[in-house]
Design a protein around this motif. Sequence first.
Motif, mmCIF file in Angstrom:
data_model
loop_
_atom_site.group_PDB
_atom_site.id
_atom_site.type_symbol
_atom_site.label_atom_id
_atom_site.label_comp_id
_atom_site.label_asym_id
_atom_site.label_seq_id
_atom_site.Cartn_x
_atom_site.Cartn_y
_atom_site.Cartn_z
ATOM 1 N N ARG A 1 0.811 -1.216 0.000
ATOM 2 C CA ARG A 1 0.000 0.000 0.000
ATOM 3 C C ARG A 1 0.848 1.271 0.000
ATOM 4 O O ARG A 1 0.558 2.218 -0.730
ATOM 5 C CB ARG A 1 -0.935 -0.006 1.217
ATOM 6 N N GLN B 1 -4.853 -2.496 -1.731
ATOM 7 C CA GLN B 1 -3.920 -2.945 -0.697
ATOM 8 C C GLN B 1 -2.602 -3.438 -1.308
ATOM 9 O O GLN B 1 -1.534 -3.225 -0.750
ATOM 10 C CB GLN B 1 -4.557 -4.070 0.114
ATOM 11 N N GLU B 2 -2.704 -4.111 -2.453
ATOM 12 C CA GLU B 2 -1.518 -4.655 -3.108
ATOM 13 C C GLU B 2 -1.729 -4.622 -4.622
ATOM 14 O O GLU B 2 -2.864 -4.688 -5.097
ATOM 15 C CB GLU B 2 -1.256 -6.108 -2.684
ATOM 16 N N ARG C 1 -9.248 -3.618 -0.952
ATOM 17 C CA ARG C 1 -9.890 -3.782 0.356
ATOM 18 C C ARG C 1 -10.789 -2.571 0.580
ATOM 19 O O ARG C 1 -10.396 -1.576 1.182
ATOM 20 C CB ARG C 1 -8.819 -3.884 1.441
ATOM 21 N N GLN D 1 -12.005 -8.454 0.932
ATOM 22 C CA GLN D 1 -11.208 -7.992 -0.195
ATOM 23 C C GLN D 1 -11.773 -8.535 -1.504
ATOM 24 O O GLN D 1 -12.472 -9.549 -1.521
ATOM 25 C CB GLN D 1 -9.742 -8.421 -0.056
ATOM 26 N N ASP E 1 -7.074 1.276 6.422
ATOM 27 C CA ASP E 1 -6.003 1.220 5.415
ATOM 28 C C ASP E 1 -4.873 0.253 5.774
ATOM 29 O O ASP E 1 -3.781 0.332 5.222
ATOM 30 C CB ASP E 1 -5.427 2.623 5.160
ATOM 31 N N SER E 2 -5.122 -0.677 6.701
ATOM 32 C CA SER E 2 -4.110 -1.707 6.989
ATOM 33 C C SER E 2 -4.806 -2.948 7.528
ATOM 34 O O SER E 2 -5.766 -2.847 8.289
ATOM 35 C CB SER E 2 -3.094 -1.196 8.022
#
Length: 810
Positions: free
Chosen positions: A34, A68-69, A82, A88, A491-492
């Motif tokens: 991210r 996220q990735e 996400r 997700q 955000d994580s």
Amino acid sequence: MSELLQSIINSEDKNDLRSLMSEIRANEKQYLLRNDILNLYNEFCHKYQKKSELSQNSNLSKLIYYTQEIIQEDSNLCFIIRSKIASQEVYRLTPDLSIESMSVQELLDTRDRLVNCYHPNEGNLLEIDFAPFYDYSPVIRDPKNIGKGVEFLNRYLSSKLFAEPKQWLESLLNFLQLHQYNGIQLLINDRIQTQQQLSEQVKSAIAFINNLINTRAGEEPYEQFRFQLQMIGFEPGWGNTAARVLETLNILDELIDSPAPQNLEEFISRIPMIFRIVLVSPHGWFGQEGVLGRPDTGGQVVYVLDQAKNLEAQLKEDVELAGLSGLNVIPKVIILSRLIPNSEGTLCNQRLEKIYGTENAWILRVPFREFNPNMTQNWISRFEIWSYLETYAIDAERQLLAEFQGRPDLIVGNYSDGNLVAFLLSRKMKVTQCNIAHALEKSKYLFSNLYWQDLEDKYHFSMQFTADLLAMNAANFIISSTYQEIVGTPDSIGQYESYKCFTMPDLYHVVNGIELFSPKFNVVPPGVSESYYFPYSRNQERVESDRRRLEEILFTLEDSTQIYGKLDDSSKYPIFSMARLDRIKNITGLAECFGQSQELQKCCNLILVAGKLRVEESDDSEERDEIIKLYHIIDKYDLHGKIRWLGVRLSKTDSGEIYRVIADHQGIFVQPALFEAFGLTILEAMISGLPTFATQFGGPLEIIQNGVNGFLINPTNLEEIANKILEFINKCQQNSNYWQEISRSGIQRVYSSYTWKIHTNKLLSLARIYGFWNFTSKQNREDLLRYIEALFYLIYKPRAQALLQQHNSR
């Protein structure tokens, strides 16, 4: 999210998306996380001079925020999005901007190909999927209620009791009939045989107690009217006084007539059903003196010892309130750890050790079997002990049964190894199992599952991550210190969430590793030991000789064996940190921050209590690396005269006082960890009165209200840390009350939310309610437990045996 992607392709953002994808493909990284994605997008907007609307308010910016990735594969990009906590979606974007939804299996295959160690054409890989085993249990729907499992469960059970009163009253009656202590019947006797009788006799007992209180007093001891209650059908366990018995019976009466969640929880929490508890911490080096020097033991030893002391105190209080003192009910808590013959002068070679300040809480040490005395006679790192845990559980079971003279009522695992042993014990002994992870390594070591084979010789993650999966799914309930430990932040991802879906190439795919919406998850933060950690202003409780001795150690004592560095000006503000020396704790990062800021050096000294001073004194490779790095930073920035590094082992008494001495000097505490699952040192510093600066990654985000009772910092942005500390010091210089304001707010925050009394009350309440749930729901967990056993014997055990062979050859 497919709608968002489609709206981008159908709008003016389409060309920007294509250009952005081109920039991503030009990036040397195949796997972007991210932070990488956000940085690349900001650079993209700056490079092409995009308007702020694109970088902040466009659909493209929303897509980037939720991503996220990103994985590059050939010319395609795989977006892992996400859009909300605990869920997700995965999409493949081709160069011509076509969108393909990807399954979990396709995502895992893509990740495998990334490391070039798994080829789909050579055969399929084992898929682990726990989802079907959660089909028969209730599931939380709203992500914000994750971690409030017991509240959800109480509502669910109350609704069932209301909808099916006959069935549930029968279950309640049967549950009440179960409870005994050493053969003595508790709660109800055979005079109450039916639901109808239970309802009627409760009302009769209430009338009797009301009359008793009217003629005598509410404080009438239970023993004075015990036999009259027994004639009605009620045995000991309802209360120690007439008023307490009446209160408990009234709650049950209301529960029978009109079920409500709060009544159910309050009633079940009063049932005397837990007297014997095991806390499992098997990797050893566990004691009360001289055992906090190992890199991987200190925090857990402190946590579990405090938990044991406070659990025993709470159990004793519960026994007293339940009116069981006359039956000679003596609660017992055992910390199960490992006996280490070569104990280096500590008591870790002693089988049984009583815990200070308790009546019946003990450390029970069971040795690993001597497959190779060169290994098992000595301490073994937590990364290396996996081969011994199955036989350890077998041996521990025999000793626990002997110590308790029967089965325990609750088994609490700690950390990955402790949770696996807790599973093996609870499975065999049919006892309620609670998991507490503290910190899951999978989140701490980036890409540790993806590149596990490169890390296996050092960390043996294949066994650790498998152990985590087995134990967390087998547990009756799980305690986390924070909400984000379970499912992270917007955000994580959370630590447990990271087990939802992952691959260990060439070993297995986890399609669904844990049900995050299960009511088994509960947030119960630990507390602070108030006998050791209390505000610096409580001078009457401080020992003046200790204060003077520790002040000398911190600021002036010359002792080359334990202290490195002299302070040119000890009147400067002390910046204080105390942690083990490893990469995650990031003490060297704090030193680098201090070294880079001339302004900080002008007004502050840096004082560290951190591990060993010499490489040759440490047998931990990561600690040795950090020692070398810290000396390099001191020389690089010429911090001589401005830094003190204490390689001392502190008792808890000294640990508490050292915070207060720093507070006497109007100092601050900085916890700069790259990630912190919770952060007991943060609570210790705050309750001592030290204004605290702590990492924003992990548990501190929920402890500290930024700018109110402490400050959150980004440990990767050293300039920002320095500026925040300088801003605080400037405010203190401008406003003489500012330091005290933050200090008082920190103290109040801990006392309101983070005491051991709050923790133990909640933990015991959970144990009782989940015990009730397992009994009344008739939940058949045998299929789940058989599946877990199969994975244990097919995946975990062969790898553990292979590691054992390595150990035997050393």
